[in-house]
Design an enzyme around this catalytic site. Sequence first.
Site, PDB file in Angstrom:
ATOM      1  CE  LYS A  48      -1.750   2.874   2.735  1.00  0.00           C
ATOM      2  NZ  LYS A  48      -1.610   4.036   1.802  1.00  0.00           N
ATOM      3  CD  GLU A  83      12.854   5.046   8.105  1.00  0.00           C
ATOM      4  OE1 GLU A  83      13.260   5.915   9.257  1.00  0.00           O
ATOM      5  OE2 GLU A  83      12.476   5.370   7.080  1.00  0.00           O
ATOM      6  CB  CYS A  95      12.937  10.123   8.188  1.00  0.00           C
ATOM      7  SG  CYS A  95      13.618   8.664   7.189  1.00  0.00           S
ATOM      8  CD  GLU A  97      10.416  13.633  11.001  1.00  0.00           C
ATOM      9  OE1 GLU A  97      11.317  13.131  10.460  1.00  0.00           O
ATOM     10  OE2 GLU A  97       9.454  12.851  11.254  1.00  0.00           O
TER      11      GLU A  97
END
Length: 480
Positions: free
Chosen positions: A173, A248, A282, A382
């Site tokens: 997906k 992750e 990231c 973040e």
Amino acid sequence: MTFRKRHEFFINGDWVQAAEAPTIEMLNPATEQSIGSIAAGDENVVNAAVAAAKEALPQFSSTSVAERKELLQSILSVYRKRRDEIAHAIMQELGAPRHLAYGSQTAAGESHLDGFLQALGTYKFEETLMNGDLVVREPIGVCGLITPWNWPINQIALKVLPALAAGCTMVLKPSEFTPFNAMLYADILSEAGVPKGVFNLVNGEGPVAGAALSRHPDVAMMSFTGSVRAGAAVSKDAADGVKKVALELGGKSPNLVFADADVDDAVKRGVRQMFNNTGQSCNAPSRMLVEQSIYDRAKEVALKTAEQQEVGNPDDAGRHMGPLVNHIQFDRVQELIKTGMDEGATLLCGGLGKPEGINEGYYVKPTIFVDVRNDMRIAQEEIFGPVLCMIPFEDEQQAIAIANDTEFGLSAYVQTKDEEKAMRVARQLQAGMVHINGSGMAPGSPFGGYKKSGIGREGGTFGLEEFLEVKTITRPKETN
């Protein structure tokens, strides 16, 4: 710009038309104009895809390592032939500038293939321990793969390829914000000879299609890349089935610049790395920790570098910065920039609003905050945009303490000419990857992090092992 309707799912080796499924319109983030639409799959579609993967598993899991290596080599050949199609799709749907889309964004699809081919060439799927017991590593089964929008082919390759190499079947997906490159990848796999049912693709939203995949009783493992919030949701959905979950997730990576570094080069490199992919990485070095004695000089270099950073149309040539992926990300970055200003951080450059002269598209100003405290929200969250926080430190131990004072632990960066210091600091940083003086990771090295940055590793042998179960076979021991 071509309007593409792709209201279909790739199931059991064929594109299956969606029956009365809701659709998601795709916008080019540089123009905010439609470039097509996709169908959003639901639980029924996921069930069909998982059923195809389950049916294909017995035969594919029994293939030899040589056969799977040959399959990966075939995928590499087809990928190289169609790489520009992937790049064009990423440029349109992500807004990645041409140099990035046709460069590192798609190069990852080749480099990871090389890494997994090398791993297959040396990996021991069976070995006898010194105690005489036999250890066998077998494919874990049907895998659910959920990938993000920011480095789409990179993450697809890091999940699909090791799953294939291990002998697993799967349902992918991809992000609903960047689906077209994933659909092209499905065509590549089919052309390369991946057997029917081994790879399946279902587009859709995370809370619907992603959740159905995570909860499915016939899925043995979930591999997810994305936000901490979504990763936690995948884990919760998978918990009742007690299935393996690899994650992750995010990062707030420190970049430690010591006084004995090549200051100009280190700061310039750090700023450019932060602005790469419009800060949507990231592992971006989003916190620049600078030794106090060179802090003023570092601010000067950072400002000059940011002022030289051009922003423009992804389709144009040049090493400029493109837009953010969508209005959701634009609004979030704007909100956090305002938060930084309200918290009392000094705005060195950039700030709220779009760059001068740009009225359409999700473009933001390259932004740098200085005199940031590590307890500020902009230093802890973040941001996922081109926003750099600069934080001064007094000595080595304080630098390490600030660097580790985060809930994340993905990457860290160390800048110093003292090799002994570099290794001493690197060993104390709570991060899955530490880059010294601009060094990069080679294909096959493990990608992943500590703490809330995730569970498990991707790439090469380490990534392959995520898709394997370990079985111990004992046999009667000879006695004297």
